[in-house]
Scaffold this active site. Structure first.
Site, short mmCIF file in Angstrom:
data_model
loop_
_atom_site.label_atom_id
_atom_site.label_comp_id
_atom_site.label_asym_id
_atom_site.label_seq_id
_atom_site.Cartn_x
_atom_site.Cartn_y
_atom_site.Cartn_z
N GLY A 204 35.69 31.70 29.03
CA GLY A 204 36.80 31.16 29.83
C GLY A 204 37.59 32.27 30.49
O GLY A 204 37.14 33.41 30.56
N ASN A 205 38.73 31.91 31.00
CA ASN A 205 39.62 32.91 31.62
C ASN A 205 41.06 32.53 31.34
O ASN A 205 41.34 31.50 30.72
CB ASN A 205 39.32 33.04 33.12
CG ASN A 205 39.55 31.73 33.84
OD1 ASN A 205 40.68 31.28 33.97
ND2 ASN A 205 38.47 31.10 34.29
N ARG A 206 41.98 33.33 31.82
CA ARG A 206 43.37 33.20 31.39
C ARG A 206 44.20 32.27 32.27
O ARG A 206 45.41 32.17 32.08
CB ARG A 206 44.00 34.59 31.32
CG ARG A 206 43.30 35.47 30.30
CD ARG A 206 43.90 36.85 30.24
NE ARG A 206 45.32 36.80 29.93
CZ ARG A 206 46.18 37.74 30.23
NH1 ARG A 206 45.77 38.81 30.86
NH2 ARG A 206 47.45 37.62 29.91
N SER A 207 43.60 31.60 33.21
CA SER A 207 44.38 30.71 34.08
C SER A 207 44.93 29.52 33.26
O SER A 207 44.21 28.94 32.45
CB SER A 207 43.49 30.18 35.20
OG SER A 207 44.14 29.13 35.86
N ALA A 268 40.61 28.65 38.61
CA ALA A 268 39.85 29.87 38.35
C ALA A 268 38.51 29.41 37.79
O ALA A 268 38.40 29.07 36.60
CB ALA A 268 40.58 30.75 37.36
#
Ligand code: CTP
Length: 392
Positions: A204-207, A268
């Site tokens: 995943g990512n931090r959005s 994102a």
């Protein structure tokens, strides 16, 4: 246009009150009829006589003791629009909490007409959680805002909190008093996609989705019909149609099902996903030397390539200069790209503020100061709506 419009200019107590004299003149030049109402504190910064000389009418300065029997309600009814410039933190706080203990707060509670606030205060006051909460509340009540801008403040300080320029306030009033926004179908994607490795773990990512949700909420408040395809669990305005998704493939499928006038792609989206996610939780003892990844579809590109292509806004969260975002904007063929540098304080993931630069289809840039994401959302929608209207 403001020709023949009745504008009550409410001046509250900040040094920026001196600029309201220019504002009064600009309003008259734009064809408006102007009545000025002043708080006691405002008169520490500018005299009532200055406004009287400009408008030809004596400002209303008190709830009691002047010619009007009930000045707040009479002004409230006379007005087509009320502009509060400068609007202090105190005035915003009073209205947010229904307090009406002086001329300006009573006028603001008494009026049913559109109200435009032009806040002005020191950066610390603007950023105080109480002010932030009051602004959110006032927006949800349907109040309008212009500014503040970044620049010189009282006492030689510099930062966000400077009142919007008189010209910007007049422009905003014209927009408010013009034809209502034509309702649009707006698609917003938001949040970071989660690409499963197994039923428990994901890439995943931090959005967090805050920016996209702020845009969806603001659009719904303005009466647009909004579909929000999001990975985030954040609360939304009740009128927003929310499609919750997890992965890029799910997001693509949801987006494929919508034919909007405008697509605002804040999500994102993971560029790659594990090729073969395990159906069982991967045990540690089995080890995991590598993960094979396959590319995800570029959802934005698929929207740009449509025959009935909407107005498309892309977001470029970068760790470097605006140049890469300009390149991306041109390559992707968006109508507008919103760039931010996520390494800048107050401009990254999960913050309540953002500092963005707009890039249009020809690569022209427009840098905005740092401001709350809700404010970015409002200004961005102004821009989108104006662009779409000018193309029709
Ligand atoms: N986007 C999308 N689908 C993808 C990747 C990106 O819809 N698979 C959208 C994002 O929502 C954003 C814009 O494209 O509006 C730019 O995203 P970004 O990740 O910066 O673009 P990429 O082309 O993936 O560039 P990078 O190589 O920097 O990851």
């Amino acid at each position: 246009m403001l020709t023949g419009k009745r504008v009550v200019l409410a001046v509250t107590g900040g040094v920026a009150a001196y600029k309201s004299a220019y504002l009064a003149r600009r309003l008259l030049e734009a064809g408006a009829e102007v009545e000025v109402a002043m708080s006691d504190a405002a008169r520490n910064f500018i005299g009532a006589q200055t406004f009287a000389a400009i408008t030809g009418k004596t400002p209303v300065i008190d709830l009691f003791g002047q010619d009007l029997v009930s000045p707040h309600t009479e002004l409230a009814r006379w007005a087509d629009v009320v502009v509060v410039a400068p609007a202090t933190a105190s005035t915003l706080g009073k209205v947010a909490h229904g307090i009406s203990d002086d001329l300006i707060s009573a006028l603001l509670l008494a009026t049913t007409k559109p109200v435009l606030f032009a806040p002005a205060m020191h950066t610390e006051m603007w950023e105080h959680p109480a002010t932030r909460e009051n602004i959110e509340k006032l927006r949800s009540f349907g109040y309008h805002f212009v500014g503040p801008e970044e620049g010189g403040l009282a006492g030689g300080d510099v930062g966000i909190g400077r009142v919007a320029e008189p010209e910007s306030i007049v422009e905003e009033l014209k927009r408010l008093m013009g034809a209502p926004e034509e309702p649009l179908e707006i698609l917003v994607t938001a949040g970071g996609t989660r690409e499963p490795l197994d039923p428990v773990r994901y890439l995943g990512n931090r959005s967090t989705g805050k920016m996209g949700h702020a845009i969806a909420d603001e659009a719904a408040r303005r009466g647009h019909s909004v579909v929000l395809v999001t990975t985030s669990g954040l609360q939304t305005h009740p009128a927003v149609e929310v499609v919750r998704v997890e992965t890029a493939m799910e997001m693509k499928e949801a987006v494929d099902g919508v034919s909007p006038d405008v697509a605002v792609m804040t999500a994102a989206v993971a560029d790659f996903r594990p090729a073969d996610p395990s159906e069982e939780k991967l045990p540690r003892e089995d080890g995991l030397d590598s993960v094979e990844l396959v590319p995800n579809p570029d959802i934005l590109a698929s929207v740009v390539a449509r025959e009935d292509r909407p107005y498309v806004v892309g977001f470029a969260a970068e760790t470097g200069s605006v140049d890469r975002a300009i390149e991306k904007a041109l390559k992707k063929g968006v109508d507008l790209m919103v760039y931010n540098d996520v390494t800048k304080p107050g401009s990254g993931f999960g913050t309540d503020t953002n500092e963005v630069t707009l890039i249009d289809a020809s690569g022209e840039v427009e840098a905005w100061p740092q401001m709350p994401k809700t404010e970015v959302a409002a200004r961005l929608l102004d821009r989108i709506v104006a662009d779409v209207a000018s193309r029709r």
